[in-house]
Scaffold this motif. Structure first.
Motif, mmCIF file in Angstrom:
data_model
loop_
_atom_site.group_PDB
_atom_site.id
_atom_site.type_symbol
_atom_site.label_atom_id
_atom_site.label_comp_id
_atom_site.label_asym_id
_atom_site.label_seq_id
_atom_site.Cartn_x
_atom_site.Cartn_y
_atom_site.Cartn_z
ATOM 1 N N ASP A 91 -16.051 -9.110 -1.147
ATOM 2 C CA ASP A 91 -15.718 -7.768 -0.684
ATOM 3 C C ASP A 91 -14.206 -7.576 -0.851
ATOM 4 O O ASP A 91 -13.422 -8.386 -0.355
ATOM 5 C CB ASP A 91 -16.127 -7.654 0.788
ATOM 6 N N MET A 92 -13.783 -6.514 -1.526
ATOM 7 C CA MET A 92 -12.343 -6.252 -1.715
ATOM 8 C C MET A 92 -11.608 -6.163 -0.382
ATOM 9 O O MET A 92 -10.430 -6.494 -0.300
ATOM 10 C CB MET A 92 -12.123 -4.948 -2.483
ATOM 11 N N ALA A 93 -12.283 -5.740 0.676
ATOM 12 C CA ALA A 93 -11.646 -5.645 1.987
ATOM 13 C C ALA A 93 -11.086 -7.000 2.424
ATOM 14 O O ALA A 93 -10.046 -7.063 3.089
ATOM 15 C CB ALA A 93 -12.632 -5.120 3.024
ATOM 16 N N MET A 94 -11.744 -8.083 2.026
ATOM 17 C CA MET A 94 -11.258 -9.420 2.378
ATOM 18 C C MET A 94 -9.884 -9.689 1.766
ATOM 19 O O MET A 94 -9.049 -10.351 2.373
ATOM 20 C CB MET A 94 -12.243 -10.493 1.904
ATOM 21 N N PHE A 95 -9.645 -9.186 0.563
ATOM 22 C CA PHE A 95 -8.347 -9.386 -0.086
ATOM 23 C C PHE A 95 -7.247 -8.624 0.655
ATOM 24 O O PHE A 95 -6.138 -9.127 0.810
ATOM 25 C CB PHE A 95 -8.396 -8.969 -1.551
ATOM 26 N N TYR A 96 -7.558 -7.391 1.107
ATOM 27 C CA TYR A 96 -6.566 -6.625 1.872
ATOM 28 C C TYR A 96 -6.275 -7.326 3.192
ATOM 29 O O TYR A 96 -5.119 -7.454 3.588
ATOM 30 C CB TYR A 96 -7.050 -5.191 2.121
ATOM 31 N N GLU A 97 -7.321 -7.787 3.857
ATOM 32 C CA GLU A 97 -7.128 -8.461 5.142
ATOM 33 C C GLU A 97 -6.324 -9.750 4.976
ATOM 34 O O GLU A 97 -5.439 -10.032 5.770
ATOM 35 C CB GLU A 97 -8.476 -8.751 5.799
ATOM 36 N N SER A 98 -6.624 -10.523 3.941
ATOM 37 C CA SER A 98 -5.886 -11.777 3.758
ATOM 38 C C SER A 98 -4.436 -11.532 3.340
ATOM 39 O O SER A 98 -3.569 -12.337 3.637
ATOM 40 C CB SER A 98 -6.600 -12.718 2.781
ATOM 41 N N SER A 99 -4.161 -10.404 2.678
ATOM 42 C CA SER A 99 -2.776 -10.081 2.305
ATOM 43 C C SER A 99 -1.988 -9.577 3.509
ATOM 44 O O SER A 99 -0.759 -9.694 3.538
ATOM 45 C CB SER A 99 -2.740 -9.034 1.192
ATOM 46 N N GLY A 100 -2.692 -8.975 4.460
ATOM 47 C CA GLY A 100 -2.032 -8.403 5.629
ATOM 48 C C GLY A 100 -1.508 -6.991 5.411
ATOM 49 O O GLY A 100 -0.888 -6.413 6.286
ATOM 50 N N TYR A 101 -1.762 -6.426 4.219
ATOM 51 C CA TYR A 101 -1.255 -5.096 3.883
ATOM 52 C C TYR A 101 -2.385 -4.078 3.755
ATOM 53 O O TYR A 101 -3.445 -4.371 3.202
ATOM 54 C CB TYR A 101 -0.495 -5.121 2.550
ATOM 55 N N HIS A 102 -2.094 -2.867 4.203
ATOM 56 C CA HIS A 102 -3.040 -1.764 4.047
ATOM 57 C C HIS A 102 -3.031 -1.314 2.580
ATOM 58 O O HIS A 102 -1.972 -1.323 1.934
ATOM 59 C CB HIS A 102 -2.617 -0.600 4.961
ATOM 60 N N PRO A 103 -4.185 -0.915 2.032
ATOM 61 C CA PRO A 103 -4.238 -0.506 0.619
ATOM 62 C C PRO A 103 -3.230 0.577 0.241
ATOM 63 O O PRO A 103 -2.640 0.524 -0.837
ATOM 64 C CB PRO A 103 -5.667 0.003 0.437
ATOM 65 N N GLU A 104 -3.014 1.557 1.116
ATOM 66 C CA GLU A 104 -2.061 2.623 0.781
ATOM 67 C C GLU A 104 -0.646 2.073 0.636
ATOM 68 O O GLU A 104 0.102 2.502 -0.232
ATOM 69 C CB GLU A 104 -2.104 3.732 1.831
ATOM 70 N N TYR A 105 -0.277 1.127 1.480
ATOM 71 C CA TYR A 105 1.044 0.513 1.385
ATOM 72 C C TYR A 105 1.151 -0.263 0.075
ATOM 73 O O TYR A 105 2.163 -0.177 -0.619
ATOM 74 C CB TYR A 105 1.266 -0.426 2.581
ATOM 75 N N ILE A 106 0.128 -1.009 -0.257
ATOM 76 C CA ILE A 106 0.124 -1.795 -1.499
ATOM 77 C C ILE A 106 0.312 -0.887 -2.704
ATOM 78 O O ILE A 106 1.110 -1.170 -3.594
ATOM 79 C CB ILE A 106 -1.187 -2.610 -1.629
ATOM 80 N N MET A 107 -0.396 0.224 -2.717
ATOM 81 C CA MET A 107 -0.331 1.115 -3.875
ATOM 82 C C MET A 107 1.009 1.833 -3.995
ATOM 83 O O MET A 107 1.422 2.176 -5.088
ATOM 84 C CB MET A 107 -1.479 2.122 -3.824
#
Length: 190
Positions: free
Chosen positions: A31-47
């Motif tokens: 699940d892609m959500a696992m990658f966001y959670e493990s990074s600690g960053y919200h997708p909007e911030y990453i983008m």
């Protein structure tokens, strides 16, 4: 009309400790959500942050490459993210003002927040095109109607992806509404 079903078993894999069990699974599911959670960053911030975006994308690719190679042709199913509000609010860069987007789920949210969907499709593209790794399938979470599924299918196709033996598009039915619409979903060819 008869609906055909199959019995394949996929291992739900945690990207932080990926131990693939090829003896008991027909592939793996992430699940892609696992990658966001493990990074600690919200997708909007990453983008929004170009260095964070590049680092995140490369990190996902780095984590998926050995798994895809170890699978030896068995599929890795990557589900597009479907972060809940509770999951998202814990991540750095969470835009707290945008709670309404979390009232939508799965496919509806990906349609509404198409930048996120395009971002995740870009990661899939890197893996398939730059890294030349195949058997990466893409799953769409919480598809509720044939209309949603059709919109998602158009977005994926416009991104340049075509279904093949090494790339499949899957619809995940999470709710009773999706189950009621299953005939229409199957007729859409996903």
């Amino acid at each position: 009309d008869n609906i055909k079903t199959t019995s394949n078993f996929y291992q739900l894999l945690d990207p932080s400790s990926p131990e693939v069990d090829l003896n008991h699974a027909d592939g793996v599911y992430l699940d892609m959500a696992m990658f966001y959670e493990s990074s600690g960053y919200h997708p909007e911030y990453i983008m929004k942050e170009s260095k964070v975006r590049r680092d995140f994308m490369e990190s996902v690719v780095r984590q998926l490459k050995p798994i895809l190679k170890e699978l030896g042709g068995k599929p890795l199913i990557l589900e597009a993210s479907n972060l809940t509000y509770h999951q998202a609010e814990k991540l750095q860069g969470f835009p707290g003002h945008d709670r309404d987007i979390y009232d939508l789920s799965g496919a509806a949210r990906l349609i509404e927040f198409s930048k996120l969907f395009d971002f995740e499709l870009e990661i899939v593209s890197i893996i398939r095109n730059r890294e030349s790794l195949r058997n990466l399938w893409f799953a769409i979470p919480d598809v509720r109607t044939g209309i949603e599924q059709g919109e998602i299918k158009k977005a994926i196709t416009s991104f340049g992806f075509r279904r093949s033996s090494s790339f499949k598009i899957l619809s995940v039915v999470d709710t009773a509404l999706g189950a009621i619409e299953v005939k229409e979903l199957i007729d859409n060819g996903i």
